[in-house]
Write a protein that holds these residues in place. Structure first.
Motif, PDB file in Angstrom:
ATOM      1  N   UNK A   1      59.469 114.688  63.816  1.00 24.69           N
ATOM      2  CA  UNK A   1      58.134 115.270  63.897  1.00 24.69           C
ATOM      3  C   UNK A   1      57.219 114.662  62.836  1.00 24.69           C
ATOM      4  N   UNK A   2      57.706 114.572  61.596  1.00 22.13           N
ATOM      5  CA  UNK A   2      56.908 113.952  60.531  1.00 22.13           C
ATOM      6  C   UNK A   2      56.768 112.452  60.767  1.00 22.13           C
ATOM      7  N   UNK A   3      57.799 111.835  61.323  1.00 25.72           N
ATOM      8  CA  UNK A   3      57.722 110.409  61.629  1.00 25.72           C
ATOM      9  C   UNK A   3      56.625 110.143  62.650  1.00 25.72           C
ATOM     10  N   UNK A   4      56.529 110.987  63.666  1.00 28.94           N
ATOM     11  CA  UNK A   4      55.484 110.811  64.678  1.00 28.94           C
ATOM     12  C   UNK A   4      54.099 110.968  64.063  1.00 28.94           C
ATOM     13  N   UNK A   5      53.944 111.932  63.165  1.00 26.79           N
ATOM     14  CA  UNK A   5      52.644 112.114  62.514  1.00 26.79           C
ATOM     15  C   UNK A   5      52.302 110.916  61.630  1.00 26.79           C
TER      16      UNK A   5
ATOM     17  N   UNK B   1      55.324 106.522  71.018  1.00 24.75           N
ATOM     18  CA  UNK B   1      55.558 107.275  72.256  1.00 24.75           C
ATOM     19  C   UNK B   1      57.052 107.550  72.447  1.00 24.75           C
ATOM     20  N   UNK B   2      57.896 106.618  72.054  1.00 29.21           N
ATOM     21  CA  UNK B   2      59.341 106.822  72.161  1.00 29.21           C
ATOM     22  C   UNK B   2      59.797 107.927  71.204  1.00 29.21           C
ATOM     23  N   UNK B   3      59.214 107.945  70.014  1.00 31.31           N
ATOM     24  CA  UNK B   3      59.553 108.994  69.046  1.00 31.31           C
ATOM     25  C   UNK B   3      59.131 110.361  69.566  1.00 31.31           C
ATOM     26  N   UNK B   4      57.925 110.455  70.102  1.00 29.20           N
ATOM     27  CA  UNK B   4      57.430 111.732  70.631  1.00 29.20           C
ATOM     28  C   UNK B   4      58.299 112.210  71.784  1.00 29.20           C
TER      29      UNK B   4
ATOM     30  N   UNK C   1      53.402 107.768  61.944  1.00 23.53           N
ATOM     31  CA  UNK C   1      53.082 106.617  62.789  1.00 23.53           C
ATOM     32  C   UNK C   1      51.721 106.784  63.455  1.00 23.53           C
ATOM     33  N   UNK C   2      51.413 108.019  63.860  1.00 29.40           N
ATOM     34  CA  UNK C   2      50.105 108.280  64.455  1.00 29.40           C
ATOM     35  C   UNK C   2      48.979 108.026  63.465  1.00 29.40           C
ATOM     36  N   UNK C   3      49.183 108.439  62.207  1.00 28.37           N
ATOM     37  CA  UNK C   3      48.169 108.190  61.184  1.00 28.37           C
ATOM     38  C   UNK C   3      48.001 106.698  60.941  1.00 28.37           C
ATOM     39  N   UNK C   4      49.108 105.968  60.933  1.00 28.22           N
ATOM     40  CA  UNK C   4      49.035 104.512  60.748  1.00 28.22           C
ATOM     41  C   UNK C   4      48.281 103.856  61.891  1.00 28.22           C
ATOM     42  N   UNK C   5      48.546 104.316  63.108  1.00 29.70           N
ATOM     43  CA  UNK C   5      47.851 103.762  64.275  1.00 29.70           C
ATOM     44  C   UNK C   5      46.358 104.058  64.209  1.00 29.70           C
ATOM     45  N   UNK C   6      46.011 105.278  63.813  1.00 29.45           N
ATOM     46  CA  UNK C   6      44.606 105.644  63.691  1.00 29.45           C
ATOM     47  C   UNK C   6      43.905 104.796  62.632  1.00 29.45           C
ATOM     48  N   UNK C   7      44.565 104.585  61.500  1.00 33.87           N
ATOM     49  CA  UNK C   7      43.979 103.759  60.443  1.00 33.87           C
ATOM     50  C   UNK C   7      43.810 102.316  60.902  1.00 33.87           C
ATOM     51  N   UNK C   8      44.734 101.834  61.722  1.00 33.74           N
ATOM     52  CA  UNK C   8      44.577 100.493  62.274  1.00 33.74           C
ATOM     53  C   UNK C   8      43.354 100.393  63.169  1.00 33.74           C
TER      54      UNK C   8
END
Length: 217
Positions: free
Chosen positions: A98-102, A167-170, A104-111
């Motif tokens: 759950x924290x990993x998905x958050x 998406x795989x993590x989620x 990675x999502x934050x990293x994607x958003x920053x990108x």
């Protein structure tokens, strides 16, 4: 020397390790990534040398215009994204999908924010009188657009892989059995490690490019 006394002829004698043993143990995906990083490094090195040479030939003094502030903001954003990506292997090792998905999502958003700030930086370059093409364009100015655009393209490539892994993590995080299988799979652990390596490489590459632009613009 008696062949029987030669330790190299004894059964089970220690064999000298091959200098390529470590390379042979690398998985094909890792070898492909490292070769790609080497090729990218050479390409950007050639572009930087060409930009510096064109800048010196132009005869225009450096510091005539400030570097776009959006380039500075995007640098900060990318450094923060490197920090969020650095947390991913630790969260994976802790089985905290759950924290990993958050993260990675934050990293994607920053990108995505970084890419948007780069576009705004290009617009600011035009406002400073550095068009990409046309009568007022200079070869050194065109290099800035080219180099930064190529960097964004490589970042977008990493973002696609990051999105696929996210998406795989989620998907696996929603079920306890899938979570256990996902965490214990060495293939996914290797994928995350290679993804982190690529992301940090792209971040460091931009910091170097930004420093060159900062002193040579």
């Amino acid at each position: 020397m008696n062949p029987e006394n030669n330790p190299d002829n004894h059964v089970g004698a220690r064999q000298r390790p091959s200098p390529f043993a470590r390379i042979e143990r690398l998985p094909p995906l890792a070898v492909a990534l490292y070769l790609a990083l080497l090729a990218i490094t050479v390409m950007f090195f050639v572009l930087i040398v060409a930009y510096v040479a064109a800048r010196l030939r132009s005869g225009v003094p450096t510091g005539l215009h400030p570097l776009p502030r959006y380039f500075s903001l995007s640098t900060i954003v990318l450094i923060v994204s490197s920090y969020t990506m650095a947390q991913a292997p630790r969260l994976y090792a802790q089985d905290d999908l759950a924290s990993l998905a958050r993260g990675l999502g934050a990293t994607l958003l920053l990108g995505c924010i970084f890419a948007g700030l780069q576009v705004l930086g290009w617009r600011e370059l035009m406002m400073y009188g550095t068009p990409f093409s046309g009568p007022g364009s200079q070869s050194s100015g065109q290099f800035i657009y080219l180099i930064s655009a190529l960097h964004v393209a490589h970042l977008l490539g990493g973002m696609l892989f990051l999105l696929a892994f996210l998406l795989r993590v989620i998907h696996n995080e929603r079920d306890a059995v899938r979570t256990l299988v996902f965490i214990r799979n060495p293939y996914y652990r290797r994928q995350l490690r290679l993804l982190s390596t690529y992301w940090h490489f792209v971040d460091v590459l931009w910091v170097v490019l930004f420093a060159v632009f900062l002193f040579m613009y």
